[in-house]
Design a protein around this motif. Structure first.
Motif, PDB file in Angstrom:
ATOM      1  N   PRO A 303      39.625  44.089  31.752  1.00  0.00           N
ATOM      2  CA  PRO A 303      39.933  42.922  30.932  1.00  0.00           C
ATOM      3  C   PRO A 303      41.441  42.665  31.014  1.00  0.00           C
ATOM      4  O   PRO A 303      42.231  43.554  30.680  1.00  0.00           O
ATOM      5  CB  PRO A 303      39.513  43.336  29.512  1.00  0.00           C
ATOM      6  N   ALA A 304      41.828  41.484  31.475  1.00  0.00           N
ATOM      7  CA  ALA A 304      43.257  41.176  31.658  1.00  0.00           C
ATOM      8  C   ALA A 304      43.550  39.781  31.120  1.00  0.00           C
ATOM      9  O   ALA A 304      44.320  39.031  31.710  1.00  0.00           O
ATOM     10  CB  ALA A 304      43.621  41.277  33.138  1.00  0.00           C
ATOM     11  N   ALA A 305      42.886  39.431  30.004  1.00  0.00           N
ATOM     12  CA  ALA A 305      43.093  38.082  29.464  1.00  0.00           C
ATOM     13  C   ALA A 305      43.501  38.138  27.993  1.00  0.00           C
ATOM     14  O   ALA A 305      44.690  38.043  27.669  1.00  0.00           O
ATOM     15  CB  ALA A 305      41.833  37.249  29.642  1.00  0.00           C
ATOM     16  N   LEU A 306      42.522  38.327  27.132  1.00  0.00           N
ATOM     17  CA  LEU A 306      42.734  38.125  25.701  1.00  0.00           C
ATOM     18  C   LEU A 306      42.355  39.354  24.893  1.00  0.00           C
ATOM     19  O   LEU A 306      41.668  40.238  25.391  1.00  0.00           O
ATOM     20  CB  LEU A 306      41.792  37.018  25.196  1.00  0.00           C
ATOM     21  N   GLU A 307      42.691  39.311  23.609  1.00  0.00           N
ATOM     22  CA  GLU A 307      42.246  40.357  22.704  1.00  0.00           C
ATOM     23  C   GLU A 307      40.806  40.072  22.241  1.00  0.00           C
ATOM     24  O   GLU A 307      40.302  38.954  22.398  1.00  0.00           O
ATOM     25  CB  GLU A 307      43.188  40.502  21.492  1.00  0.00           C
TER      26      GLU A 307
END
Ligand code: NAD
Length: 426
Positions: A303-307
């Motif tokens: 995962p490299a986008a959002l919380e």
């Protein structure tokens, strides 16, 4: 702690409440002295500022800005600056807390900080962005400094913003002070490899995790959520450093999947041309949803986008062997428990994405000496910092029988607590 317990009421978890709850869990495992625990639960210092900025049409617009210095017991506070329309003080507090644990878990002599301005850079001209950047430094500059607090780029800020900021700070000081900010362009004292450092550090963590799990990364498949700075470099380096096949990528507009592998360079080119990867299907990939991407049967999920994207609702469907959290806070507390119970190996965010701050620390050292390292030196020193940190966390998790996130907290909190105790703060 449950996701509900840390919700802010509209279903969105409050990130600062999550960081406090994670600390509480580690404090319990460590049997931490209550006074030390109380000191570590709150930010040491916060500055809230109001920035009047002249816009291109001649009007004055007023922006809110923040800088949080969470804990400086181990060294100057360090952490990025975000320009985001929905910026809140609680998000910044949470990120400042995570920076404290991040610097401690990889054992660099820095504390944690974070800052931001509530603004929408997508709707601003370059001139307006420059004036907001300079106004922010004029407002918070008095609590910054190479030995005090050192910002860096974060969401919607970049090396150009850092360049304006270091210039403004240098004007205020009357001399160049490159060490006050990291993530600068190379021409202004930036460090080699800073731009891909977050993903590069993540790859060293994945390499180490694969080794302890007996996974051959040369035959591994990898799905990446988010195709910005962290995600794009993760795709390139996942292929280059690990030999993995990148089978799925996504951005805010959609995701694509190709079991035969996606060429990261061509996907980047496509995104630059069209604004998204979602219809990069010419080489045989098919569109899927962002939700499907997370649940793919892959070896590595990054995962490299959002919380808050891995939650109680989807954690049970995650099939990856390794979840490498390049994003900050992608997994909610409830989801954490489910992943652990299902034997999924999570490399927690503040370890997995620490390559950025480690290289920022190298940038500070290079600025202090005015002596700059080549790529090989930066790369070797990054590996030498992050790989032992990974093993310290892995070993602690095994010893204590806890998940990697609590183990990472234990390693980090112990170090910060010792500094706080030795300094006589509690
Ligand atoms: P970025 O703005 O460059 O990229 C973010 C990407 O996520 C974009 O491609 C965007 O389209 C995508 N995205 C947004 N919403 C999405 C959604 N719902 N589903 C899928 N994709 C979505 O940001 P970045 O710098 O790459 O940071 C990403 C994460 O990594 C953040 O959590 C950040 O805090 C963390 N991080 C980044 C760095 C760094 O050095 N860049 C360092 C540490 C942590």
């Amino acid at each position: 702690m449950t996701d509900q317990a840390v919700s802010i009421g509209d279903g969105q978890p409050n990130l600062f409440a999550i960081t406090q709850a994670q600390l509480d869990a580690a404090a319990e495992v460590l049997q931490l002295d209550p006074a030390l625990h109380a000191v570590l639960r709150e930010p040491m210092r916060e500055m809230h500022v109001t920035l009047p900025v002249r816009m291109d049409d001649g009007s004055i617009k007023v922006f809110k800005g923040y800088r949080v210095q969470y804990n400086d017991s181990r060294g100057p506070t360090k952490g990025g600056l975000r320009f985001h329309p929905k910026e809140t003080i609680d998000t910044i507090r949470a990120l400042a807390a995570w920076m404290t644990w991040k610097c401690a878990v990889v054992d660099i002599p820095l504390g944690g900080g974070k800052g931001g301005v509530a603004c929408n850079p997508k709707e601003m001209s370059q001139g307006e962005l420059e004036r907001v950047s300079r106004a922010y430094i004029r407002a918070v500059g008095r609590i910054l400094g190479p030995d005090v607090d050192v910002p860096a780029p974060d969401m919607y800020t970049n090396p150009q913003v850092m360049a304006w900021m270091v210039d403004e700070y240098s004007i205020l000081q009357g001399h160049n002070e490159f060490g006050v900010i990291t993530g600068k362009p190379l021409a202004l004292g930036g460090s080699k490899l800073r731009s891909d450092a977050t993903a590069r550090g993540g790859m060293y963590c994945i390499r180490a995790a694969a080794k302890v799990l007996g996974l051959d990364t040369q035959n591994a498949t990898m799905a990446i959520q988010g195709f910005g700075n962290a995600g794009q470099y993760a795709a390139i380096l996942g292929q280059k450093m690990l030999g993995a096949t990148i089978v799925a990528i996504s951005d805010s507009q959609g995701a694509i999947y190709d079991p035969d592998g996606i060429n990261p360079y061509r996907a980047i080119e496509h995104k630059q041309k069209t604004g998204s990867v979602k219809d990069f299907t010419i080489t045989g990939a098919r569109p899927i949803s962002n939700a499907d991407l997370l649940e793919l049967d892959v070896d590595i999920l990054a995962p490299a986008a959002l919380e808050n994207v891995i939650t109680a609702a989807n954690a049970g469907h995650i099939k990856a062997r390794i979840v490498a959290e390049l994003a900050n806070g992608p997994t909610t507390p409830d989801a954490d428990a489910i992943l652990y119970a299902n034997g999924i190996y999570v490399i927690p965010d503040f370890l997995c994405n620490s390559g950025g701050v480690i290289t920022s620390y190298f940038e500070m050292v290079q600025n202090a000496y005015s002596y700059y390292w080549d790529e090989q030196t930066v790369d070797a020193r990054l590996d030498a910092k992050i790989t032992p940190a990974f093993h310290a966390v892995h070993n602690r998790a095994q010893e204590l029988g806890v998940n990697n996130r609590i183990a990472a907290y234990c390693v980090a909190v112990e170090r910060v607590a010792e500094a706080v105790r030795l300094r006589g703060w509690a």
